[in-house]
Scaffold this active site. Structure first.
Site, PDB file in Angstrom:
ATOM      1  N   LYS A 258       0.830  -1.204   0.000  1.00  0.00           N
ATOM      2  CA  LYS A 258       0.000   0.000   0.000  1.00  0.00           C
ATOM      3  C   LYS A 258       0.861   1.250   0.000  1.00  0.00           C
ATOM      4  CE  LYS A 258      -3.993  -1.201   2.710  1.00  0.00           C
ATOM      5  NZ  LYS A 258      -4.539  -1.166   4.025  1.00  0.00           N
ATOM      6  N   ARG A 259       1.999   1.157   0.676  1.00  0.00           N
ATOM      7  CA  ARG A 259       2.814   2.352   0.815  1.00  0.00           C
ATOM      8  C   ARG A 259       3.357   2.823  -0.538  1.00  0.00           C
ATOM      9  NH1 ARG A 259       7.305   1.364   3.833  1.00  0.00           N
ATOM     10  NH2 ARG A 259       6.404  -0.595   4.535  1.00  0.00           N
TER      11      ARG A 259
END
Ligand code: GLU
Length: 488
Positions: A258-259
């Site tokens: 996600k980052r």
């Protein structure tokens, strides 16, 4: 070949999940069989209301809805098929029956170990640099002891008993032959202390009764495969075929996170990617056709896709590739198709777009330039609202448009265009007329085209001046020119 997609309803559908669903859909459709959707909600604490609908809507968006199991009917999740229910929390009786059967046949046993004992055991193992694994403490309890503790309703789980000494051999459809030493595999919990089964038991029971021929799932499940094969054998059932898909990776080859990336499939819909581009992109994440062809419709994928051409190595989630595919797909769509996809997005901002009969003409001006659908609203804004006159932008030393000559240039534009009849108001006639004006007034191309475009659109970048003037119409074009002239 019946296949299934078996998400847990714990949040938005992950792009990796959508790829898994796509591959499973392709395999089922290639054999004209059913693609099932089963909801794996045995982890009740993590289940989120609405997640199932989100998953189904995303599958619909890319055109791979399930034929059987949990489906969407008028926006509501319902079930269809004769092998249901297709939601695990509605099948608890069945799992209990087979857990009991596994205990009776000696392939599973109750375990009363407390969290604390298990933690100490794991800490000890870590200290000795051993892989954490249940030490089978409860396997040696006497039948009487077990009976008493069960009667006293002592908290417990059910564990499977791995057949130590055995070598478990299997051929994965992507990874080829693999072997596991049973004694290196943990005695997995099959039923939790709340009575719910774990994934391991539940999906084996379900894949059997739902008659799944091939299980397609992510590589993260490969290490659990020996447990599942042992369970199938212990229950006397034939195991399905398996294909474990390669991991998705960030550009730096770490696991897709996600980052570094948006991982929810729906976020790509919201950003304005076409389902065609998304399907094409996901299909190529780990698969290649063995030719140079890069653009695939779903129909072409049905022709070309094979599991043999799915790679074992992780697949890099390359957003530049997605953008490239998106551009290709936008240009490939027919003008009317693209217009109707973009119209609601533009109409949200400019209501007039809703019934604009000239909408296609406007889209024709941006089909070569637009990447994400929502960009169109801004690209077309000047058609629906008068641009602010930016005198600084209209002047351009580079183009030879200066405070000293701008009024003369605008007057030449107005006079020339006013001389064109409404009937002749099209790109070619406007171009001819303005080229005539360049010669008559001894002006360079940029001296005419730059201010015309800047005045009509109010933007530093836009489609060309002739096309914009043609699409705006004579009256509006002249009105904007006159208003600009007054600003100097
Ligand atoms: N419920 C599992 C998951 O969400 C499914 C794995 C499988 O396809 O068997 O990953």
């Amino acid at each position: 070949m019946r296949t299934r997609f078996a998400p847990s309803p714990t949040g938005l559908l992950h792009v990796g999940g959508l790829r898994t669903a796509l591959y499973a859909w392709l395999i089922a459709k290639q054999s004209k069989d059913h693609f099932l959707l089963r909801i794996e909600d045995t982890d009740q604490a993590r289940s989120i209301p609405g997640a199932t609908e989100n998953i189904l809507r995303t599958l619909d968006w890319v055109g791979i809805p399930p034929d059987e199991g949990v489906i969407l009917r008028e926006g509501v999740a319902t079930q269809t098929g004769d092998k249901g229910p297709y939601i695990q929390s509605e099948r608890l009786e069945l799992y209990k029956k087979y857990a009991d059967e596994l205990i009776a046949s000696g392939n599973a046993y109750p375990c009363f170990c407390t969290e604390e004992r298990l933690k100490n055991m794991r800490d000890e193992q870590m200290k000795r640099k051993q892989a954490p694994m249940y030490d089978r403490h409860c396997l040696s309890l006497s039948p009487d002891d077990i009976e008493q503790r069960l009667k006293a309703k002592e908290k417990h789980v059910i564990r499977m008993k791995m057949p130590h000494g055995n070598v478990i051999k299997f051929t994965d459809d992507i990874r080829g032959p693999i072997e596991f030493q049973a004694h290196l595999v943990d005695d997995q919990v099959l039923v939790k202390s709340d009575g719910f089964p774990t994934y391991h038991l539940a999906h084996v029971v379900d894949d059997h009764f739902m008659e799944i021929g091939l299980v397609i799932r992510g590589e993260e499940w490969l290490s659990s495969l020996p447990k599942h094969l042992v369970l199938f054998a212990a229950l006397g059932w034939a195991a399905p075929r398996y294909a474990h898909l390669p991991l998705l990776l960030n550009k730096d080859r770490s696991k897709l996170s996600k980052r570094q990336n948006d991982v929810s499939a729906e976020s790509y819909k919201d950003k304005g990617y076409l389902p065609e581009a998304m399907i094409n992109f996901l299909a190529m994440l780990g698969w290649n056709p063995g030719t140079t062809q890069e653009l695939f419709t779903t129909e072409e994928l049905l022709e070309a896709f094979t599991l043999e051409r799915v790679q074992k190595a992780g697949a890099v989630f390359d957003l530049e590739k997605l953008d490239w595919l998106q551009g290709q797909w936008i240009r490939k769509l027919s003008l009317s198709d693209l217009s109707e996809r973009i119209r609601p997005i533009v109409a949200e901002k400019y209501a007039a777009a809703e019934n604009d009969k000239e909408f296609e003409k406007k889209i024709a001006l941006i089909q070569e330039r637009v990447t994400l659908l929502p960009e169109a609203a801004d690209m077309l804004s000047f058609f629906y609202e008068e641009p602010v006159i930016d005198t600084a932008m209209i002047l351009s030393a580079k183009q030879g448009v200066e405070a000293a000559n701008v009024t003369m240039i605008i007057k030449a534009l107005v006079d020339t265009l006013d001389g064109l009849s409404e009937k002749k108001w099209n790109d070619a006639a406007i171009k001819d007329a303005l080229e005539g004006a360049m010669a008559t007034h001894d002006l360079k191309r940029g001296q005419i085209l730059w201010p015309l475009r800047a005045i009509l659109t109010g933007k530093p970048f836009s489609p060309g001046a002739y096309e914009v003037a043609a699409a705006l119409g004579k009256e509006e074009t002249l009105a904007r020119l006159q208003k600009a002239s007054a600003a100097f």
